[in-house]
Write an enzyme that holds these catalytic residues in place. Structure first.
Site, mmCIF file in Angstrom:
data_model
loop_
_atom_site.group_PDB
_atom_site.id
_atom_site.type_symbol
_atom_site.label_atom_id
_atom_site.label_comp_id
_atom_site.label_asym_id
_atom_site.label_seq_id
_atom_site.Cartn_x
_atom_site.Cartn_y
_atom_site.Cartn_z
ATOM 1 N N HIS A 59 -0.242 -12.026 0.765
ATOM 2 C CA HIS A 59 -1.101 -11.006 0.172
ATOM 3 C C HIS A 59 -1.533 -11.353 -1.263
ATOM 4 O O HIS A 59 -0.691 -11.463 -2.147
ATOM 5 C CB HIS A 59 -0.337 -9.671 0.178
ATOM 6 N N TYR A 78 0.835 -1.210 0.000
ATOM 7 C CA TYR A 78 0.000 0.000 0.000
ATOM 8 C C TYR A 78 0.862 1.250 0.000
ATOM 9 O O TYR A 78 1.592 1.514 0.952
ATOM 10 C CB TYR A 78 -0.937 0.034 1.214
#
Length: 321
Positions: A126, A61
C-alpha cells in the site's frame, strides 16, 4: 428493457474477471464521515446485486474498520466465495508504514480475521512511495510470494501515486511476480497520464486498476476536501468545470466516471462508496455508458476548461492523521 449487466473485464494474466466498476471500501471505515454497520452491509449487498464483484479495502482505512465492515457485508451476501473478488493491502497502518517481511506476514492473518475470509484474491503493498522501493523488491514481494504459496493470497499487487514507482518495481522483480497495479488520480478528465504506462503494463500481463475517477473530489459539485493536495489553480479549474456541467443540467461526476470507464485497458475503475444511493449512481454511470455512449459534447467542453491544468499532479500520496 432490463439494464445491461455490468461489464466484466479480464485482470491482466490473473484469469480473474472483475467488474468495470469496483467497490472502494475506504468510506466504510468512516473515513469521510460516520457510516453505520447497516448502511455498510446494505451498500455491499446492493453493489453485488447490481453486478459489482470486486471489493477493495486496506487495514489503513478507518484504522481497520473498513475491513471489518466489508467482512460483515460480504458474509451477509451468503454466496459462494468464488462469486466475489477481494483485495486488501499491507505495509500502511494507522501507526505508520512497515513493509518488512515480518509485518506483512502478520498483516495477512489480521486482515483475513477481520474480513472473515480464508484467503484474499489480491494482496497489495500500500502506497509504496512512502517506503523503500528496494525493500519492496527484495523483501516485501518475496514475503508475499510465500503467502501465495501458503494459499492465503492468490495474486500480488502494488499501489501508489507516482507512476514511476510501478516501472521501478516491475523492472526489478521476476516476471509474473507482481500481477496487479492499483494507480489513482491518473486516469480522470484532468489527468490521464496512466495512459502512457498502459502499453508497458499490457506487455507484462499486469492487471490495471484505476482508482479515484473523481480525482479525490475535484470532479464533484461539492468540491474536494480541505486536505486535498491539488494546487489552487487546479481546484478552481475543476470548480469551473463542475459549475459549467451543473448549468447544463449535467453532473460532472457522471461525466468523469464515464470518461474513466471508457478505456477498456483499465480492468476496473475503483470508486469509494458508502451508501446504496452512491452504489446505484456509480452503476448507473456504467450502464448508461454501455447503452448510450459518453456525453461527448459536455466532455469536450469540460476538457477545454481543464486544458490549462491538464496532467498537473502532486508528488506523493497523502499523509494525514
Amino acid at each position: 428493457m432490463a439494464a445491461p449487466k455490468l461489464e466484466l473485464r479480464p485482470l491482466g494474466n490473473t484469469g480473474l474477471k472483475v467488474s468495470s466498476v469496483g467497490f472502494g471500501a475506504s468510506p466504510l471505515g468512516s473515513v469521510f464521515g460516520p457510516v453505520s454497520e447497516s448502511d455498510a452491509v446494505a451498500s455491499v449487498r446492493e453493489a453485488f446485486r447490481l453486478g459489482i464483484n470486486f471489493f477493495d479495502t486496506s487495514p489503513y482505512y478507518g484504522g481497520t474498520l473498513s475491513e471489518k465492515m466489508l467482512g460483515k457485508g460480504l458474509k451477509a451476501l451468503g454466496v459462494p466465495r468464488n462469486e466475489y473478488i477481494v483485495s486488501t493491502k499491507c505495509g500502511r497502518y494507522r501507526e505508520g508504514f512497515d513493509f518488512s517481511a515480518e509485518r506483512v506476514t502478520k498483516s495477512i492473518d489480521e486482515s483475513l480475521e477481520r474480513l472473515q475470509l480464508d484467503f484474499v484474491d489480491i494482496f497489495q503493498c500500500h502506497d509504496i512511495e512512502f517506503g523503500s522501493l528496494d525493500q519492496i523488491v527484495n523483501e516485501t514481494i518475496p514475503a508475499l510470494q510465500k503467502l501465495k504459496d501458503a494459499g492465503k493470497i492468490r495474486f500480488i499487487g502494488i499501489t501508489g501515486l507516482p507512476l514511476d514507482i510501478f516501472t521501478y518495481v516491475l523492472d526489478r522483480v521476476p516476471p509474473g511476480t507482481v500481477d496487479v497495479i492499483l494507480s489513482y488520480c491518473h486516469y480522470s478528465i484532468n489527468d490521464s497520464t496512466l495512459e502512457d504506462l498502459l502499453p508497458y503494463l499490457k506487455s507484462k500481463g499486469i492487471g490495471v486498476i484505476s482508482a479515484s475517477p473523481l480525482a479525490m473530489g475535484l470532479l464533484t459539485e461539492l468540491g474536494p476536501p480541505d486536505w486535498h493536495p491539488a494546487s489552487p489553480e487546479l481546484k478552481s479549474a475543476c470548480q469551473a468545470a463542475a459549475a459549467y456541467c451543473k448549468e447544463k443540467g449535467k453532473n460532472i461526476s457522471k461525466i468523469a466516471m464515464q470518461y474513466s470507464l471508457s478505456n477498456k485497458d483499465i480492468s476496473s475503475v475503483l470508486v469509494g462508496m458508502n451508501s446504496v444511493k452512491q452504489v446505484e449512481e456509480n452503476v448507473a454511470s456504467a450502464t448508461e455508458l454501455a447503452l448510450f455512449g459518453k456525453d461527448q459534447e459536455t466532455l469536450y467542453e469540460v476538457e477545454a476548461i481543464l486544458k490549462p491544468v491538464k496532467n498537473q499532479t502532486w508528488p506523493s500520496g497523502i499523509q494525514r492523521s
